[in-house]
Every structure is written in C-alpha cells, then in structure tokens.
Design a protein around this motif. Sequence first.
Motif, PDB file in Angstrom:
ATOM      1  N   LYS A   1      16.996  -9.308   6.650  1.00 14.61           N
ATOM      2  CA  LYS A   1      17.552  -9.355   5.310  1.00 14.61           C
ATOM      3  C   LYS A   1      16.838  -8.975   4.158  1.00 14.61           C
ATOM      4  O   LYS A   1      15.432  -8.712   4.465  1.00 14.61           O
ATOM      5  N   GLU A   2      17.492  -8.445   3.096  1.00 10.93           N
ATOM      6  CA  GLU A   2      16.488  -7.749   2.103  1.00 10.93           C
ATOM      7  C   GLU A   2      15.417  -8.667   1.450  1.00 10.93           C
ATOM      8  O   GLU A   2      15.706  -9.831   1.300  1.00 10.93           O
ATOM      9  N   LEU A   3      14.401  -7.730   1.348  1.00 13.84           N
ATOM     10  CA  LEU A   3      13.354  -8.515   0.805  1.00 13.84           C
ATOM     11  C   LEU A   3      13.444  -8.534  -0.991  1.00 13.84           C
ATOM     12  O   LEU A   3      14.082  -7.422  -1.503  1.00 13.84           O
ATOM     13  N   PRO A   4      12.602  -9.427  -1.512  1.00 17.18           N
ATOM     14  CA  PRO A   4      12.617  -9.417  -2.966  1.00 17.18           C
ATOM     15  C   PRO A   4      11.648  -8.512  -3.638  1.00 17.18           C
ATOM     16  O   PRO A   4      10.956  -8.797  -4.482  1.00 17.18           O
ATOM     17  N   VAL A   5      11.765  -7.341  -3.083  1.00 14.92           N
ATOM     18  CA  VAL A   5      10.939  -6.124  -3.608  1.00 14.92           C
ATOM     19  C   VAL A   5      11.691  -4.841  -3.980  1.00 14.92           C
ATOM     20  O   VAL A   5      12.721  -4.637  -3.490  1.00 14.92           O
ATOM     21  N   ARG A   6      11.487  -4.251  -5.424  1.00 17.79           N
ATOM     22  CA  ARG A   6      12.070  -3.438  -5.971  1.00 17.79           C
ATOM     23  C   ARG A   6      11.139  -2.117  -6.094  1.00 17.79           C
ATOM     24  O   ARG A   6      10.282  -2.535  -6.711  1.00 17.79           O
ATOM     25  N   HIS A   7      11.494  -1.041  -5.937  1.00 14.10           N
ATOM     26  CA  HIS A   7      10.503   0.057  -6.279  1.00 14.10           C
ATOM     27  C   HIS A   7      11.212   1.270  -6.069  1.00 14.10           C
ATOM     28  O   HIS A   7      12.212   1.413  -5.096  1.00 14.10           O
ATOM     29  N   LYS A   8      10.969   2.608  -6.910  1.00 12.92           N
ATOM     30  CA  LYS A   8      11.742   3.703  -6.903  1.00 12.92           C
ATOM     31  C   LYS A   8      11.563   4.276  -5.394  1.00 12.92           C
ATOM     32  O   LYS A   8      12.332   5.025  -5.223  1.00 12.92           O
ATOM     33  N   LYS A   9      10.739   3.940  -4.716  1.00 10.83           N
ATOM     34  CA  LYS A   9      10.267   4.919  -3.274  1.00 10.83           C
ATOM     35  C   LYS A   9      10.849   4.003  -2.370  1.00 10.83           C
ATOM     36  O   LYS A   9      11.123   4.499  -1.230  1.00 10.83           O
ATOM     37  N   LEU A  10      11.304   2.832  -2.501  1.00 12.29           N
ATOM     38  CA  LEU A  10      11.729   1.727  -1.393  1.00 12.29           C
ATOM     39  C   LEU A  10      13.296   1.770  -1.138  1.00 12.29           C
ATOM     40  O   LEU A  10      13.911   1.600  -2.265  1.00 12.29           O
ATOM     41  N   VAL A  11      13.729   2.267   0.209  1.00 12.69           N
ATOM     42  CA  VAL A  11      14.920   1.783   0.439  1.00 12.69           C
ATOM     43  C   VAL A  11      15.017   0.864   1.843  1.00 12.69           C
ATOM     44  O   VAL A  11      14.148   0.999   2.570  1.00 12.69           O
ATOM     45  N   GLN A  12      15.684  -0.346   1.691  1.00 14.87           N
ATOM     46  CA  GLN A  12      15.983  -1.438   2.570  1.00 14.87           C
ATOM     47  C   GLN A  12      16.857  -0.972   3.480  1.00 14.87           C
ATOM     48  O   GLN A  12      18.257  -1.003   2.529  1.00 14.87           O
ATOM     49  N   LEU A  13      17.206  -1.194   4.541  1.00 17.04           N
ATOM     50  CA  LEU A  13      18.155  -1.028   5.481  1.00 17.04           C
ATOM     51  C   LEU A  13      18.330  -2.136   6.299  1.00 17.04           C
ATOM     52  O   LEU A  13      17.381  -2.330   7.096  1.00 17.04           O
ATOM     53  N   VAL A  14      19.322  -2.886   6.058  1.00 20.56           N
ATOM     54  CA  VAL A  14      19.478  -4.237   6.801  1.00 20.56           C
ATOM     55  C   VAL A  14      20.204  -3.950   8.125  1.00 20.56           C
ATOM     56  O   VAL A  14      21.041  -3.442   8.331  1.00 20.56           O
ATOM     57  N   VAL A  15      19.623  -4.483   9.182  1.00 24.87           N
ATOM     58  CA  VAL A  15      19.938  -3.978  10.462  1.00 24.87           C
ATOM     59  C   VAL A  15      20.001  -5.039  11.425  1.00 24.87           C
ATOM     60  O   VAL A  15      19.247  -6.227  11.422  1.00 24.87           O
TER      61      VAL A  15
ATOM     62  N   ILE B   1       0.878  -1.250  -0.146  1.00 20.25           N
ATOM     63  CA  ILE B   1      -0.166  -0.152  -0.037  1.00 20.25           C
ATOM     64  C   ILE B   1       0.773   1.128   0.048  1.00 20.25           C
ATOM     65  O   ILE B   1       0.658   2.069  -0.708  1.00 20.25           O
ATOM     66  N   LEU B   2       1.857   1.138   0.987  1.00 15.07           N
ATOM     67  CA  LEU B   2       2.948   2.470   1.105  1.00 15.07           C
ATOM     68  C   LEU B   2       3.421   2.692  -0.434  1.00 15.07           C
ATOM     69  O   LEU B   2       3.481   3.945  -0.676  1.00 15.07           O
ATOM     70  N   LEU B   3       3.845   1.781  -1.223  1.00 17.42           N
ATOM     71  CA  LEU B   3       4.441   1.897  -2.347  1.00 17.42           C
ATOM     72  C   LEU B   3       3.423   2.245  -3.589  1.00 17.42           C
ATOM     73  O   LEU B   3       3.773   3.056  -4.476  1.00 17.42           O
ATOM     74  N   GLN B   4       2.174   1.698  -3.390  1.00 17.35           N
ATOM     75  CA  GLN B   4       1.406   1.952  -4.546  1.00 17.35           C
ATOM     76  C   GLN B   4       0.698   3.399  -4.219  1.00 17.35           C
ATOM     77  O   GLN B   4       0.216   4.305  -5.198  1.00 17.35           O
ATOM     78  N   GLU B   5       0.591   3.841  -3.191  1.00 19.01           N
ATOM     79  CA  GLU B   5      -0.224   5.158  -2.889  1.00 19.01           C
ATOM     80  C   GLU B   5       0.606   6.477  -3.003  1.00 19.01           C
ATOM     81  O   GLU B   5       1.893   6.287  -2.877  1.00 19.01           O
ATOM     82  N   ASN B   6       0.240   7.493  -3.382  1.00 17.46           N
ATOM     83  CA  ASN B   6       1.291   8.782  -3.677  1.00 17.46           C
ATOM     84  C   ASN B   6       1.449   9.321  -2.488  1.00 17.46           C
ATOM     85  O   ASN B   6       2.420  10.065  -2.738  1.00 17.46           O
ATOM     86  N   TYR B   7       0.801   9.195  -1.403  1.00 19.23           N
ATOM     87  CA  TYR B   7       1.054  10.126  -0.036  1.00 19.23           C
ATOM     88  C   TYR B   7       2.601  10.014   0.224  1.00 19.23           C
ATOM     89  O   TYR B   7       3.134  11.205   0.288  1.00 19.23           O
ATOM     90  N   TYR B   8       3.104   8.808   0.497  1.00 20.22           N
ATOM     91  CA  TYR B   8       4.555   8.816   0.901  1.00 20.22           C
ATOM     92  C   TYR B   8       5.451   8.659  -0.235  1.00 20.22           C
ATOM     93  O   TYR B   8       5.254   7.936  -1.245  1.00 20.22           O
ATOM     94  N   THR B   9       6.338   9.710  -0.237  1.00 21.47           N
ATOM     95  CA  THR B   9       7.293   9.724  -1.204  1.00 21.47           C
ATOM     96  C   THR B   9       8.531   8.712  -1.202  1.00 21.47           C
ATOM     97  O   THR B   9       9.239   8.642  -2.076  1.00 21.47           O
ATOM     98  N   GLU B  10       8.828   8.257  -0.005  1.00 19.64           N
ATOM     99  CA  GLU B  10       9.985   7.676   0.332  1.00 19.64           C
ATOM    100  C   GLU B  10       9.347   6.467   1.667  1.00 19.64           C
ATOM    101  O   GLU B  10       8.726   6.734   2.466  1.00 19.64           O
ATOM    102  N   VAL B  11       9.817   5.473   1.367  1.00 21.36           N
ATOM    103  CA  VAL B  11       9.478   4.066   2.103  1.00 21.36           C
ATOM    104  C   VAL B  11      10.620   3.583   2.776  1.00 21.36           C
ATOM    105  O   VAL B  11      11.667   2.962   1.903  1.00 21.36           O
TER     106      VAL B  11
END
Length: 218
Positions: free
Chosen positions: A37-51, A21-31
């Motif tokens: 461990k990294e998820l198999p998801v790629r999107h221009k708004k998505l940043v994954q931080l392995v912690v 939802i966060l990636l599809q909706e326009n309100y949030y410009t960065e997620v």
Amino acid sequence: MVNKAVIVGASGLVGGELLNILLQENYYTEVLALVRKELPVRHKKLVQLVVNFDSLPEHANAINGKALFCCLGSTRSKTPDLSVYRKIDHDYPVQLAEIAKENKVASFHLISAVGANADSSNFYTRLKGETERDIKKVGLHVLHIYQPSLLTGNRMEYRFAERIATVLMKALDPLLLGGLKKYKSIPAAVVARAMYKQSLNSEEGVFVHPSHHIKQLA
C-alpha cells in the motif's frame, strides 16, 4: 543518464532508512518502491508501484535498473502462519532475484540476518539461510548479502520484545569482543548506508557482510 534503484520493503526499519538515503543522494535519479500500500512519502524521484506480491512476475517489466534492494522480512508475532512467513522471507526475495537477473539489474542487495544457516534447527535462522542459498543459485553477477544482528532504530510499530532486547543489548554490546562482535546490535541507519555505498561498487561476485563488517562499510 537514468540511474534507477528498486526498493522492496521500504516500510520496514532498514527499508525506510534506505529509501530516505536513495531520495536524498544524487546518484540515483529514479527510485521505484514496490509496496503493498502507498507510503506517505512524496518526492520527485519516487515512483510507488502497489503490487500483489503473489503476482510479482506480472510486474517484471518495471523491475529493472542499476540496483535492487530487498528489505523484506516479517516476525512470528506479525505473521504466525509459517507458510505466509516463508513466502515473505524466502519466496518473494528469490522471485525478485530471478526477475533481476532476467532484466539485467546490475546488483542485488539482500537483508538477511546474523546466524543465517540453511542447516539450522531454528526456524528463523534456517529460513534466512535457505533464502541466501537459493538466491546464490540464481547466478546474479553482483550479489550483496547483509547479515545484521539486532537492529535498532525508530520503528513505526511497537514491538515489546524487541524494545526489551534493545535495552539489554546496550548493556551487553561492550562485552561482545572477538568472535562475538558480529552479535552486537546495529542501527538500521548504518545498515542502510552500507547498502547504498555497496551499490555504487561494480565489482562482480557474491559478497556476504556480517554485522560487524557492515559497520565498516557504512
């Protein structure tokens, strides 16, 4: 204008739905997704931080923005060591709330569970209640706590007991009326949609959403 959302627990049932939802909706410009461990998801708004979640304060500078969604949780079968279970369901969410307050994150959203009660004799409901209690003590300006009943949806991992419970609840749900409504099963996608919508609401306070109210918010 950058509207940033932080999500923790995006590999879970509700977290996965919410991430979509966060990636599809326009309100949030960065997620920002905090992950083990990294998820198999790629999107221009998505940043994954392995912690390493045992070292959350080391990543505090990245935990900021408009909303933090905490969808962490485990099961006894997956995490039989109760001390580790407690870290996942209590310690990490409380630490995240403290960091969110320090960094002035606008709203904090916690997945809890129906029946959460810090005084319960049941380990699971007591732990959820303690987590709710201790996060409330942090003093966040906007805190939303969601208490879903049995979650339904397509899990990446097979859980035999939950599959059986889901089948049983389909038969029982129509019989749960009045004060028993909160025990009806609820789709994870509905919980995720409610969380997203409430994050757009800037009203200050602590809001606790029982399962049957979550459906009305979605």
